[in-house]
Scaffold this active site. Structure first.
Site, PDB file in Angstrom:
ATOM      1  CB  CYS A  48      -0.864  -0.030   1.258  1.00 32.20           C
ATOM      2  SG  CYS A  48      -1.689   1.523   1.661  1.00 32.20           S
ATOM      3  CG  HIS A  49       1.527   5.504  -2.030  1.00 31.07           C
ATOM      4  ND1 HIS A  49       1.291   5.969  -3.289  1.00 31.07           N
ATOM      5  CD2 HIS A  49       2.787   5.905  -1.709  1.00 31.07           C
ATOM      6  CE1 HIS A  49       2.359   6.629  -3.711  1.00 31.07           C
ATOM      7  NE2 HIS A  49       3.265   6.608  -2.773  1.00 31.07           N
ATOM      8  CB  THR A  50       0.403   3.675   4.284  1.00 34.84           C
ATOM      9  OG1 THR A  50      -0.841   4.207   3.801  1.00 34.84           O
ATOM     10  CG2 THR A  50       0.692   4.277   5.634  1.00 34.84           C
ATOM     11  CG  HIS A  70      -0.374  -1.666   6.222  1.00 36.38           C
ATOM     12  ND1 HIS A  70       0.609  -1.120   5.428  1.00 36.38           N
ATOM     13  CD2 HIS A  70      -1.533  -1.121   5.818  1.00 36.38           C
ATOM     14  CE1 HIS A  70       0.062  -0.268   4.600  1.00 36.38           C
ATOM     15  NE2 HIS A  70      -1.242  -0.253   4.802  1.00 36.38           N
ATOM     16  CD  GLU A  71      -3.678  -3.575   0.852  1.00 36.45           C
ATOM     17  OE1 GLU A  71      -4.001  -2.388   0.937  1.00 36.45           O
ATOM     18  OE2 GLU A  71      -3.426  -4.123  -0.216  1.00 36.45           O
ATOM     19  CB  CYS A 100      -9.319  -2.490  22.875  1.00 40.09           C
ATOM     20  SG  CYS A 100     -10.386  -1.207  23.573  1.00 40.09           S
ATOM     21  CB  CYS A 103     -11.492   2.284  24.610  1.00 41.57           C
ATOM     22  SG  CYS A 103     -11.633   2.370  22.831  1.00 41.57           S
ATOM     23  CB  CYS A 106     -14.107  -0.149  21.160  1.00 40.65           C
ATOM     24  SG  CYS A 106     -12.485  -0.255  20.371  1.00 40.65           S
ATOM     25  CB  CYS A 114      -9.370   1.359  19.211  1.00 36.01           C
ATOM     26  SG  CYS A 114      -8.849   0.439  20.652  1.00 36.01           S
ATOM     27  NE  ARG A 118      -6.948   7.057  18.697  1.00 34.12           N
ATOM     28  CZ  ARG A 118      -7.533   8.217  18.992  1.00 34.12           C
ATOM     29  NH1 ARG A 118      -7.006   9.343  18.580  1.00 34.12           N
ATOM     30  NH2 ARG A 118      -8.640   8.253  19.691  1.00 34.12           N
ATOM     31  CB  CYS A 178      -4.899  -1.692   4.205  1.00 35.74           C
ATOM     32  SG  CYS A 178      -4.589   0.080   4.097  1.00 35.74           S
ATOM     33  NE  ARG A 373      -3.221  -2.065  -2.197  1.00 35.51           N
ATOM     34  CZ  ARG A 373      -3.096  -0.730  -2.129  1.00 35.51           C
ATOM     35  NH1 ARG A 373      -2.552  -0.047  -3.121  1.00 35.51           N
ATOM     36  NH2 ARG A 373      -3.518  -0.077  -1.059  1.00 35.51           N
TER      37      ARG A 373
HETATM   38  P1  NAD Z   1      -1.480   5.131  -5.008  1.00 36.90           P
HETATM   39  O1  NAD Z   1      -0.124   5.733  -5.075  1.00 36.90           O
HETATM   40  O2  NAD Z   1      -1.703   3.823  -5.661  1.00 36.90           O
HETATM   41  O3  NAD Z   1      -2.554   6.180  -5.608  1.00 36.90           O
HETATM   42  C1  NAD Z   1      -2.489   7.575  -5.401  1.00 36.90           C
HETATM   43  C2  NAD Z   1      -2.915   8.280  -6.697  1.00 36.90           C
HETATM   44  O4  NAD Z   1      -3.006   9.688  -6.431  1.00 36.90           O
HETATM   45  C3  NAD Z   1      -1.930   8.103  -7.850  1.00 36.90           C
HETATM   46  O5  NAD Z   1      -2.617   7.615  -8.995  1.00 36.90           O
HETATM   47  C4  NAD Z   1      -1.380   9.527  -8.082  1.00 36.90           C
HETATM   48  O6  NAD Z   1      -1.081   9.793  -9.446  1.00 36.90           O
HETATM   49  C5  NAD Z   1      -2.530  10.396  -7.573  1.00 36.90           C
HETATM   50  N1  NAD Z   1      -2.140  11.748  -7.150  1.00 36.90           N
HETATM   51  C6  NAD Z   1      -1.060  12.117  -6.409  1.00 36.90           C
HETATM   52  N2  NAD Z   1      -1.061  13.453  -6.196  1.00 36.90           N
HETATM   53  C7  NAD Z   1      -2.171  13.938  -6.814  1.00 36.90           C
HETATM   54  C8  NAD Z   1      -2.742  15.253  -6.955  1.00 36.90           C
HETATM   55  N3  NAD Z   1      -2.158  16.312  -6.416  1.00 36.90           N
HETATM   56  N4  NAD Z   1      -3.901  15.369  -7.638  1.00 36.90           N
HETATM   57  C9  NAD Z   1      -4.505  14.285  -8.191  1.00 36.90           C
HETATM   58  N5  NAD Z   1      -4.017  13.023  -8.092  1.00 36.90           N
HETATM   59  C10 NAD Z   1      -2.859  12.842  -7.414  1.00 36.90           C
HETATM   60  O7  NAD Z   1      -1.846   5.068  -3.441  1.00 36.90           O
HETATM   61  P2  NAD Z   1      -2.980   4.201  -2.648  1.00 36.90           P
HETATM   62  O8  NAD Z   1      -2.373   2.948  -2.126  1.00 36.90           O
HETATM   63  O9  NAD Z   1      -4.237   4.154  -3.471  1.00 36.90           O
HETATM   64  O10 NAD Z   1      -3.208   5.152  -1.360  1.00 36.90           O
HETATM   65  C11 NAD Z   1      -3.781   6.452  -1.533  1.00 36.90           C
HETATM   66  C12 NAD Z   1      -3.606   7.299  -0.272  1.00 36.90           C
HETATM   67  O11 NAD Z   1      -4.377   6.765   0.810  1.00 36.90           O
HETATM   68  C13 NAD Z   1      -2.169   7.341   0.257  1.00 36.90           C
HETATM   69  O12 NAD Z   1      -1.920   8.657   0.750  1.00 36.90           O
HETATM   70  C14 NAD Z   1      -2.197   6.356   1.401  1.00 36.90           C
HETATM   71  O13 NAD Z   1      -1.151   6.620   2.330  1.00 36.90           O
HETATM   72  C15 NAD Z   1      -3.564   6.649   1.950  1.00 36.90           C
HETATM   73  N6  NAD Z   1      -4.181   5.624   2.830  1.00 36.90           N
HETATM   74  C16 NAD Z   1      -4.951   6.102   3.865  1.00 36.90           C
HETATM   75  C17 NAD Z   1      -5.609   5.216   4.695  1.00 36.90           C
HETATM   76  C18 NAD Z   1      -6.518   5.721   5.790  1.00 36.90           C
HETATM   77  O14 NAD Z   1      -7.034   4.901   6.546  1.00 36.90           O
HETATM   78  N7  NAD Z   1      -6.764   7.021   5.910  1.00 36.90           N
HETATM   79  C19 NAD Z   1      -5.461   3.833   4.472  1.00 36.90           C
HETATM   80  C20 NAD Z   1      -4.705   3.392   3.366  1.00 36.90           C
HETATM   81  C21 NAD Z   1      -4.069   4.293   2.553  1.00 36.90           C
HETATM   82 ZN    ZN Z   2     -10.798   0.406  21.842  1.00 32.50          ZN
END
Ligand code: NAD
Ligand code: ZN
Length: 380
Positions: A48-50, A70-71, A100, A103, A106, A114, A118, A178, A373
Site C-alpha cells: 500500500c502507498h502508506t 500491513h495489507e 479493543c 474503550c 470501541c 480505538c 488506533r 487496508c 495492487r
Molecule cells: P497510489 O499511489 O496507488 O494512488 C495515489 C494516486 O493519487 C496516484 O494515482 C497519483 O497519481 C494520484 N495523485 C497524487 N497526487 C495527486 C494530486 N495532487 N492530484 C490528483 N491526483 C494525485 O496510493 P494508494 O495505495 O491508493 O493510497 C492512496 C492514499 O491513501 C495514500 O496517501 C495512502 O497513504 C492513503 N491511505 C490512507 C488510509 C486511511 O485509513 N486514511 C489507508 C490506506 C491508505
Molecule cells: Zn478500543
C-alpha cells in the site's frame, strides 16, 4: 504447526535497513506471542502507498531497521495468554488500526479510533512490554503499524487481527485488510452519497478506485475521477468512473474546473492522494449548502490544510477517516462476505503478483504508478 508453539521461529523477512534502500530478505527470529498477542503465518501480503511513504521517510519520522507491510492475509500459528477470540488455524486479516472492544471509542457507534490500538505510525514495538518480537542475531528489528506483514511470521495484538470466513481465498481478500476497505468505507460509511448524486474522487490508486466502487454501489450518477497520471484513466472505467479531470490539463485550479462541470460543485468528494493541495481542492470542489468532502490520504507530516473559513460557513462539510470508519474486528468480516456474495469485486484491484524473493518489484511498480495492487506470495 503445534511444534512451534512457545518457541522462537526462524524465518524469512524483508528488512528495510535504511530509508529508500531496497529491502533485504533476511533470516529473522520471531519471538512467541505475549499476553493478548497472536503469532500469524502470513501467506499473502500486498503493498500500500502508506508502506512506501514510511520506507521513503521523506516527510515522516525515520525508524530503521524495520519490517513494513500491513495489507495481508494469514493463519493463526499460536496465541498468547488471555486470547480467547482466536485459535491456531483461524484465517485472519491483520489490520493497521485495532479494536479493543472496551474503550469509549470501541463502544461508540460513530468511532473506530480505538484508544488503545488506533493507528500509530511512530511506534515500532509491541504495546505490552515496549519491545520488538523480531530480531536478527539478537538485534531488535522494529515493527510497523503493529502488523509487519513482510515476514513469513509476525506477531500482532489480538485487537488488530480480524477472523474471516475460512473459505475466502487469502490471495484475493488480503487487499481488504487496508486499501479496499479504506476507500469503500470512506465513500459508503462517511461520504454517504445519496442515490443519483455527483461524486469526485481524487487519486485513482487502489484506495480511490475502491471509493469509486463505493459510489457506484451507492447509486451515484456521475463519478468524476481526478488524477495527475493519465494512464490511470482507462482502467478506472471498470470501477464506475464516468468522467476524468487531469489538473495538469487546466490553467485554473481543479476545484473551479469541477464547479463548472457540475453547476456549482459535486455533492460528495473523497481525497485519496496524500497530497495537501489535492485535499484543499477536494474540499473546495463540493457544492455549498450540502457538499461533503472526506480526506483519506496520509499527508507529509509538515503539511498544513488552508482554506477560507467562508467555504465552511457556506455549509460545506469537511471530514476525515481512517480505515473507512470500519471497526476492524466487528465490521471487516462482513466486507469479506460482500466479496464472497459477489457484491464486491476485488480481482480487478490485483494487477501484479510476485514471489516474496522479488518484493522490491512491488515497490518499483508503485513508484512508477503502474497498476494497483501487487500481491506478494510468501510461499513463492
Ligand atoms: P497510489 O499511489 O496507488 O494512488 C495515489 C494516486 O493519487 C496516484 O494515482 C497519483 O497519481 C494520484 N495523485 C497524487 N497526487 C495527486 C494530486 N495532487 N492530484 C490528483 N491526483 C494525485 O496510493 P494508494 O495505495 O491508493 O493510497 C492512496 C492514499 O491513501 C495514500 O496517501 C495512502 O497513504 C492513503 N491511505 C490512507 C488510509 C486511511 O485509513 N486514511 C489507508 C490506506 C491508505
Ligand atoms: Zn478500543
Amino acid at each position: 504447526m503445534s511444534g512451534t508453539v512457545g518457541q522462537v521461529i526462524h524465518c524469512k523477512a524483508a528488512v528495510a535497513w535504511e530509508a529508500g534502500k531496497p529491502l533485504v530478505i533476511e533470516q529473522v527470529e520471531v519471538a512467541p506471542p505475549q499476553a493478548m498477542e497472536v503469532r500469524l503465518k502470513i501467506l499473502y501480503t500486498s503493498l500500500c502507498h502508506t508502506d512506501v511513504y514510511f520506507w521513503e521517510a521523506k516527510g515522516q519520522h525515520p525508524l530503521f531497521p524495520r519490517i513494513y507491510g500491513h495489507e495481508a492475509g494469514g493463519i493463526v500459528e499460536s496465541v498468547g495468554e488471555g486470547v480467547t477470540d482466536l485459535k491456531p488455524g483461524d484465517h485472519v486479516l491483520p489490520i493497521f488500526t485495532g479494536e479493543c472492544k472496551e474503550c469509549a471509542h470501541c463502544k461508540s457507534e460513530e468511532s473506530n479510533m480505538c484508544d488503545l490500538l488506533r493507528i500509530n505510525t511512530d511506534r515500532g514495538v509491541m504495546l505490552s512490554d515496549g519491545k520488538s518480537r523480531f530480531s536478527i542475531k539478537g538485534q531488535p528489528i522494529y515493527h510497523f503499524l503493529g502488523t509487519s506483514t513482510f515476514s513469513e511470521y509476525t506477531v500482532a495484538h489480538v485487537g488488530c487481527v480480524t477472523k474471516i470466513n475460512p473459505l475466502a481465498p487469502l490471495d484475493k481478500v488480503c487487499v481488504i485488510s487496508c486499501g479496499i476497505s479504506t476507500g469503500l468505507g470512506a465513500m459508503v460509511n462517511v461520504a454517504k452519497p445519496p442515490k443519483g448524486s455527483t461524486v469526485a474522487v481524487f487519486g485513482l490508486g487502489a484506495v480511490g478506485l475502491a471509493a469509486a466502487e463505493g459510489a457506484r454501489i451507492a447509486g451515484a450518477s456521475r463519478i468524476i475521477g481526478v488524477d495527475l497520471n493519465p494512464s490511470r484513466f482507462e482502467g478506472a472505467k471498470k470501477f464506475g468512473v464516468t468522467e476524468f479531470v487531469n489538473p495538469k490539463d487546466h490553467k485554473k485550479p481543479v476545484q473551479e474546473v469541477i464547479a463548472e462541470m457540475t453547476n456549482g460543485g459535486v455533492d460528495r468528494s473523497v481525497e485519496c492522494t496524500g497530497n495537501v493541495d489535492a485535499m484543499i481542492s477536494a474540499f473546495e470542489c463540493v457544492h455549498d449548502g450540502w457538499g461533503v468532502a472526506v480526506l483519506v490520504g496520509v499527508p507529509h507530516k509538515d503539511a498544513v490544510f488552508k482554506t477560507h473559513p467562508i467555504n465552511l460557513l457556506n455549509e460545506r462539510t469537511l471530514k476525515g477517516t481512517f480505515f473507512g470508519n470500519y471497526k476492524p474486528r466487528s465490521d471487516i468480516p462482513s466486507v469479506v462476505e460482500k466479496y464472497m456474495n459477489k457484491e464486491l469485486e476485488v480481482e480487478k484491484f490485483i494487477t501484479h503478483q510476485v514471489p516474496f524473493s522479488e518484493i522490491n518489484k512491488a515497490f518499483d511498480y508503485m513508484l512508477r504508478g503502474e497498476g494497483l495492487r501487487c500481491i506478494i506470495s510468501m510461499e513463492e
